[in-house]
Design a protein around this motif. Structure first.
Motif, PDB file in Angstrom:
ATOM      1  N   HIS A   1       0.832  -1.211   0.000  1.00  0.00           N
ATOM      2  CA  HIS A   1       0.000   0.000   0.000  1.00  0.00           C
ATOM      3  C   HIS A   1       0.862   1.256   0.000  1.00  0.00           C
ATOM      4  O   HIS A   1       0.624   2.188  -0.776  1.00  0.00           O
ATOM      5  CB  HIS A   1      -0.916  -0.012   1.224  1.00  0.00           C
ATOM      6  CG  HIS A   1      -1.719   1.240   1.379  1.00  0.00           C
ATOM      7  ND1 HIS A   1      -2.799   1.532   0.567  1.00  0.00           N
ATOM      8  CD2 HIS A   1      -1.599   2.293   2.231  1.00  0.00           C
ATOM      9  CE1 HIS A   1      -3.313   2.692   0.916  1.00  0.00           C
ATOM     10  NE2 HIS A   1      -2.593   3.184   1.929  1.00  0.00           N
TER      11      HIS A   1
ATOM     12  N   SER B   1       2.746   1.799  -3.324  1.00  0.00           N
ATOM     13  CA  SER B   1       1.916   1.895  -4.531  1.00  0.00           C
ATOM     14  C   SER B   1       1.937   3.316  -5.073  1.00  0.00           C
ATOM     15  O   SER B   1       1.867   3.538  -6.284  1.00  0.00           O
ATOM     16  CB  SER B   1       0.481   1.469  -4.220  1.00  0.00           C
ATOM     17  OG  SER B   1      -0.134   2.364  -3.295  1.00  0.00           O
ATOM     18  N   GLN B   2       2.040   4.293  -4.158  1.00  0.00           N
ATOM     19  CA  GLN B   2       2.073   5.693  -4.570  1.00  0.00           C
ATOM     20  C   GLN B   2       3.270   5.966  -5.464  1.00  0.00           C
ATOM     21  O   GLN B   2       3.191   6.728  -6.425  1.00  0.00           O
ATOM     22  CB  GLN B   2       2.122   6.573  -3.319  1.00  0.00           C
ATOM     23  CG  GLN B   2       2.047   8.054  -3.575  1.00  0.00           C
ATOM     24  CD  GLN B   2       0.672   8.491  -4.009  1.00  0.00           C
ATOM     25  OE1 GLN B   2      -0.258   7.706  -4.042  1.00  0.00           O
ATOM     26  NE2 GLN B   2       0.535   9.756  -4.359  1.00  0.00           N
TER      27      GLN B   2
ATOM     28  N   PHE C   1      -1.747  12.156  -0.788  1.00  0.00           N
ATOM     29  CA  PHE C   1      -1.642  10.873  -0.103  1.00  0.00           C
ATOM     30  C   PHE C   1      -1.130  11.084   1.321  1.00  0.00           C
ATOM     31  O   PHE C   1      -1.618  10.465   2.277  1.00  0.00           O
ATOM     32  CB  PHE C   1      -0.702   9.952  -0.885  1.00  0.00           C
ATOM     33  CG  PHE C   1      -0.536   8.575  -0.299  1.00  0.00           C
ATOM     34  CD1 PHE C   1      -1.412   7.553  -0.624  1.00  0.00           C
ATOM     35  CD2 PHE C   1       0.505   8.309   0.581  1.00  0.00           C
ATOM     36  CE1 PHE C   1      -1.254   6.272  -0.093  1.00  0.00           C
ATOM     37  CE2 PHE C   1       0.671   7.033   1.119  1.00  0.00           C
ATOM     38  CZ  PHE C   1      -0.219   6.020   0.779  1.00  0.00           C
TER      39      PHE C   1
ATOM     40  N   ASN D   1      -7.372   2.863  -3.231  1.00  0.00           N
ATOM     41  CA  ASN D   1      -6.624   2.344  -4.377  1.00  0.00           C
ATOM     42  C   ASN D   1      -7.548   1.930  -5.514  1.00  0.00           C
ATOM     43  O   ASN D   1      -7.261   2.175  -6.691  1.00  0.00           O
ATOM     44  CB  ASN D   1      -5.761   1.156  -3.940  1.00  0.00           C
ATOM     45  CG  ASN D   1      -4.530   1.590  -3.170  1.00  0.00           C
ATOM     46  OD1 ASN D   1      -4.005   2.680  -3.381  1.00  0.00           O
ATOM     47  ND2 ASN D   1      -4.083   0.746  -2.255  1.00  0.00           N
TER      48      ASN D   1
ATOM     49  N   THR E   1      -8.953   4.963  -7.230  1.00  0.00           N
ATOM     50  CA  THR E   1      -7.944   5.643  -8.051  1.00  0.00           C
ATOM     51  C   THR E   1      -7.947   5.113  -9.484  1.00  0.00           C
ATOM     52  O   THR E   1      -7.617   5.840 -10.429  1.00  0.00           O
ATOM     53  CB  THR E   1      -6.545   5.464  -7.422  1.00  0.00           C
ATOM     54  OG1 THR E   1      -6.551   5.968  -6.090  1.00  0.00           O
ATOM     55  CG2 THR E   1      -5.483   6.202  -8.225  1.00  0.00           C
TER      56      THR E   1
ATOM     57  N   ARG F   1      -6.532   9.626  -3.797  1.00  0.00           N
ATOM     58  CA  ARG F   1      -5.248   9.386  -3.139  1.00  0.00           C
ATOM     59  C   ARG F   1      -5.301   9.813  -1.674  1.00  0.00           C
ATOM     60  O   ARG F   1      -4.646   9.211  -0.823  1.00  0.00           O
ATOM     61  CB  ARG F   1      -4.108  10.130  -3.849  1.00  0.00           C
ATOM     62  CG  ARG F   1      -3.805   9.646  -5.254  1.00  0.00           C
ATOM     63  CD  ARG F   1      -3.931   8.147  -5.407  1.00  0.00           C
ATOM     64  NE  ARG F   1      -2.912   7.425  -4.662  1.00  0.00           N
ATOM     65  CZ  ARG F   1      -2.989   6.139  -4.354  1.00  0.00           C
ATOM     66  NH1 ARG F   1      -4.059   5.439  -4.702  1.00  0.00           N
ATOM     67  NH2 ARG F   1      -2.005   5.552  -3.700  1.00  0.00           N
TER      68      ARG F   1
ATOM     69  N   ALA G   1      -6.917   6.924   0.083  1.00  0.00           N
ATOM     70  CA  ALA G   1      -5.933   5.840   0.241  1.00  0.00           C
ATOM     71  C   ALA G   1      -4.946   6.160   1.353  1.00  0.00           C
ATOM     72  O   ALA G   1      -4.532   5.285   2.126  1.00  0.00           O
ATOM     73  CB  ALA G   1      -5.201   5.589  -1.069  1.00  0.00           C
TER      74      ALA G   1
ATOM     75  N   TRP H   1      -0.742   0.360 -14.487  1.00  0.00           N
ATOM     76  CA  TRP H   1      -1.003   0.832 -13.127  1.00  0.00           C
ATOM     77  C   TRP H   1      -2.377   0.422 -12.616  1.00  0.00           C
ATOM     78  O   TRP H   1      -2.547   0.208 -11.409  1.00  0.00           O
ATOM     79  CB  TRP H   1      -0.828   2.344 -13.062  1.00  0.00           C
ATOM     80  CG  TRP H   1      -1.865   3.123 -13.838  1.00  0.00           C
ATOM     81  CD1 TRP H   1      -1.845   3.419 -15.167  1.00  0.00           C
ATOM     82  CD2 TRP H   1      -3.061   3.689 -13.302  1.00  0.00           C
ATOM     83  NE1 TRP H   1      -2.957   4.147 -15.515  1.00  0.00           N
ATOM     84  CE2 TRP H   1      -3.719   4.326 -14.388  1.00  0.00           C
ATOM     85  CE3 TRP H   1      -3.648   3.735 -12.046  1.00  0.00           C
ATOM     86  CZ2 TRP H   1      -4.933   5.002 -14.228  1.00  0.00           C
ATOM     87  CZ3 TRP H   1      -4.856   4.405 -11.889  1.00  0.00           C
ATOM     88  CH2 TRP H   1      -5.492   5.027 -12.958  1.00  0.00           C
TER      89      TRP H   1
ATOM     90  N   LEU I   1      -2.842  -1.674  -9.114  1.00  0.00           N
ATOM     91  CA  LEU I   1      -3.626  -1.245  -7.963  1.00  0.00           C
ATOM     92  C   LEU I   1      -4.675  -2.282  -7.578  1.00  0.00           C
ATOM     93  O   LEU I   1      -4.942  -2.515  -6.394  1.00  0.00           O
ATOM     94  CB  LEU I   1      -4.305   0.101  -8.247  1.00  0.00           C
ATOM     95  CG  LEU I   1      -3.404   1.341  -8.235  1.00  0.00           C
ATOM     96  CD1 LEU I   1      -4.213   2.591  -8.528  1.00  0.00           C
ATOM     97  CD2 LEU I   1      -2.695   1.485  -6.899  1.00  0.00           C
TER      98      LEU I   1
ATOM     99  N   SER J   1      -4.825  -4.452  -3.985  1.00  0.00           N
ATOM    100  CA  SER J   1      -6.003  -4.135  -3.185  1.00  0.00           C
ATOM    101  C   SER J   1      -6.792  -5.377  -2.787  1.00  0.00           C
ATOM    102  O   SER J   1      -7.329  -5.448  -1.675  1.00  0.00           O
ATOM    103  CB  SER J   1      -6.922  -3.169  -3.941  1.00  0.00           C
ATOM    104  OG  SER J   1      -6.261  -1.958  -4.225  1.00  0.00           O
TER     105      SER J   1
END
Length: 542
Positions: free
Chosen positions: A35, A38-39, A114, A149, A152, A165, A168, A221, A225, A229
């Motif tokens: 998690h 992931s950003q 985030f 996520n 997003t 974000r 998340a 992407w 995600l 998740s």
């Protein structure tokens, strides 16, 4: 609570239940790593160049460029379209939305939200955990992370991206910390540090090393995600497995539920306990609570006296520096002459050795030495890598190897500083305001990570500038840490008055590893008229 630890000895403080909780905690470490990073993964910026009037058969440029190149037929000053060379075929959010060059600020803003979410989530979920319990917040935080996520995936503009974000980010820290507290409370005190650190070092490291390859496997992407998740759907089942905090239940006068949790622990650990033992436990807790002061000091008390105020402000700044450097260094995997996916994995591989180093050295050389040396180490090697970026060429294989090595050492140092610094802050803050103080220090650190994205963006202005900034603030943090007193083998401060007088004779060059223990913890017990907390007992951390 001493009563709880004594009762857990009878019910089993290192049996089948504790092994189950360690297993679930290990799973959460993997999910937490997926998690958190992931950003970074969805925001990778591949090589790009101007496509205006470009021949489809034109060779790929050596470096990214926002302006038209000589090979472009159109030599206008502004480029309107771009081509990309994705790393290992991975399509990131940044190249799909074309948030580069003039629109790069959009990606930075979305990433920053985030961390805004992480600050809000740490405060709100921490507050709710004191009202509703640890287990519900453990489940809720992971659900929020999964929702953020997944949502997003449907981001089509900057506004939606920022909102999703932020959602998340709400899960960051609480999705891990609640389980940390629960495992710590149910674990035998002598095994807490080793058990928790091993779980973090091994499984957080594995999750961090594996996260980029999940992205490569999924190819884009959105699939990435979704893949990280879906495993979060397992966390709600923790509600039926993990017992609620007995200490929290006692503090809320929910004695029947506390006894029910203890009986469940004893049953899973195959212990037979008489009902009279539970009844005596409840009576002891009631007597202890009755003797507690009705009025308690709050966090503002940390700023009323000069030495305690100085130490608290240093802890705030140290947390800002360490958290910012930890986030920025873990993200800084591009522009080093190697695939960012490979660099990310190599950098993350330093997490486990850093945790093992803490286990081996922290109780030998002390918290002060461990934190300051770690920050000094990371600051030096990060700065040197910036100097090499300025003077060398990443196209040279030898230079690339040096840069990668320096980056890994810098990550190793800042990881040690991050983990060691968290324990150091917890021990320095007096027991009477420890929960509030540690929470405030933690939040200040997360709030400062808002700037990590913008620090890395300074690379567009001057190539080694991010390393220079991170190196300098690491060195400043290392110097300020020297002004704090040592906590190893000392009675930890209980009241605000204790905090003001704690380590009053220490100098900046005072280290526990350089002198003999001057004061016996046991000898101080009669002076306090109460049981004392040692710096090696993590039951005082929360």
């Amino acid at each position: 609570m001493i009563e709880v630890d004594k009762m857990l000895e009878k019910c089993g403080d290192f049996g089948r239940l504790q092994w189950i909780m360690l297993l679930l905690f290990s799973l959460l470490n993997v999910l937490s790593a997926l998690h958190y990073y992931s950003q970074t993964i969805i925001s990778f910026v591949p090589k790009y160049w101007c496509a205006d009037g470009l021949d489809p058969l034109a060779p790929v440029p050596n470096v990214s460029s926002c302006s038209p190149l000589d090979i472009n037929a159109n030599h206008s000053a502004i480029c309107h379209s771009y081509r990309y060379e994705p790393y290992m075929g991975y399509q990131s959010f940044s190249n799909e939305m074309h948030w580069i060059c003039r629109k790069a600020w959009m990606l930075s803003l979305g990433q920053s939200m985030f961390f805004v979410g992480s600050v809000i989530g740490t405060l709100v979920l921490g507050f709710l955990a004191d009202i509703m319990g640890r287990v519900p917040m453990l489940v809720l935080s992971n659900i929020l992370g999964m929702m953020g996520n997944v949502l997003t995936i449907f981001s089509k503009n900057l506004t939606l991206f920022c909102i999703f974000r932020l959602i998340a980010g709400l899960a960051t820290d609480a999705n891990f910390l609640m389980m940390y507290i629960l495992v710590m409370e149910y674990m035998r005190p002598s095994l807490r540090t080793v058990g928790l650190t091993i779980c973090i070092g091994v499984f957080y490291c594995l999750g961090s090393m594996g996260v980029p390859w999940i992205a490569v496997f999924m190819g884009n992407w959105r699939g990435f995600l979704l893949a990280i998740s879906l495993p979060c759907c397992l966390v709600p089942f923790f509600y039926f497995i993990v017992p609620e905090s007995v200490q929290w239940l006692i503090s809320k006068h929910k004695y029947d539920k506390a006894v029910a949790c203890l009986k469940r622990v004893a049953k899973i650990n195959r212990r037979q306990i008489d009902d009279s033992a539970y009844a005596q436990f409840i009576e002891d807790c009631k007597v202890s609570q009755k003797n507690m002061q009705t009025s308690k000091p709050n966090i503002l008390g940390l700023f009323k006296t000069p030495r305690l105020r100085r130490n608290t402000l240093i802890l705030f700044f140290k947390s800002m520096v360490i958290t910012l450097c930890y986030d920025a260094v873990s993200r800084n995997v591009q522009g080093l002459g190697i695939s960012p996916f490979m660099m990310f994995t190599l950098s993350a591989s330093s997490i486990l050795p850093a945790c093992l180093m803490i286990i081996a050295l922290q109780d030998r050389i002390g918290r002060k030495a461990m934190t300051s040396i770690s920050l000094l180490l990371s600051g030096i090697f990060i700065s040197v890598s910036g100097f090499i970026l300025y003077t060398g060429s990443t196209a040279n294989n030898q230079t690339t190897t040096v840069l990668v090595t320096l980056s890994m050492i810098g990550r190793f140092g800042v990881t040690m500083a991050y983990n060691s610094g968290a324990q150091y802050a917890t021990e320095l803050i007096p027991t009477c305001v420890r929960g509030q103080g540690v929470g405030a220090v933690h939040v200040m650190g997360y709030a400062f990570t808002f700037f990590s994205v913008y620090i890395l963006d300074t690379r567009r202005v001057f190539s080694p500038l991010p390393e220079i900034i991170l190196g300098v603030i690491s060195l400043v943090g290392a110097c300020l840490t020297l002004l704090l007193p040592e906590t190893l083998n000392r009675t930890l401060p209980i009241s605000l008055e204790d905090g003001e007088q704690f380590g009053i004779s220490d100098h900046w060059y005072t280290f526990s590893c350089l002198k003999k223990r001057t004061q016996s913890v046991a000898a101080l017990a009669p002076q306090r008229g109460m049981s004392l907390s040692k710096s090696t007992d993590s039951s005082d951390y929360f």
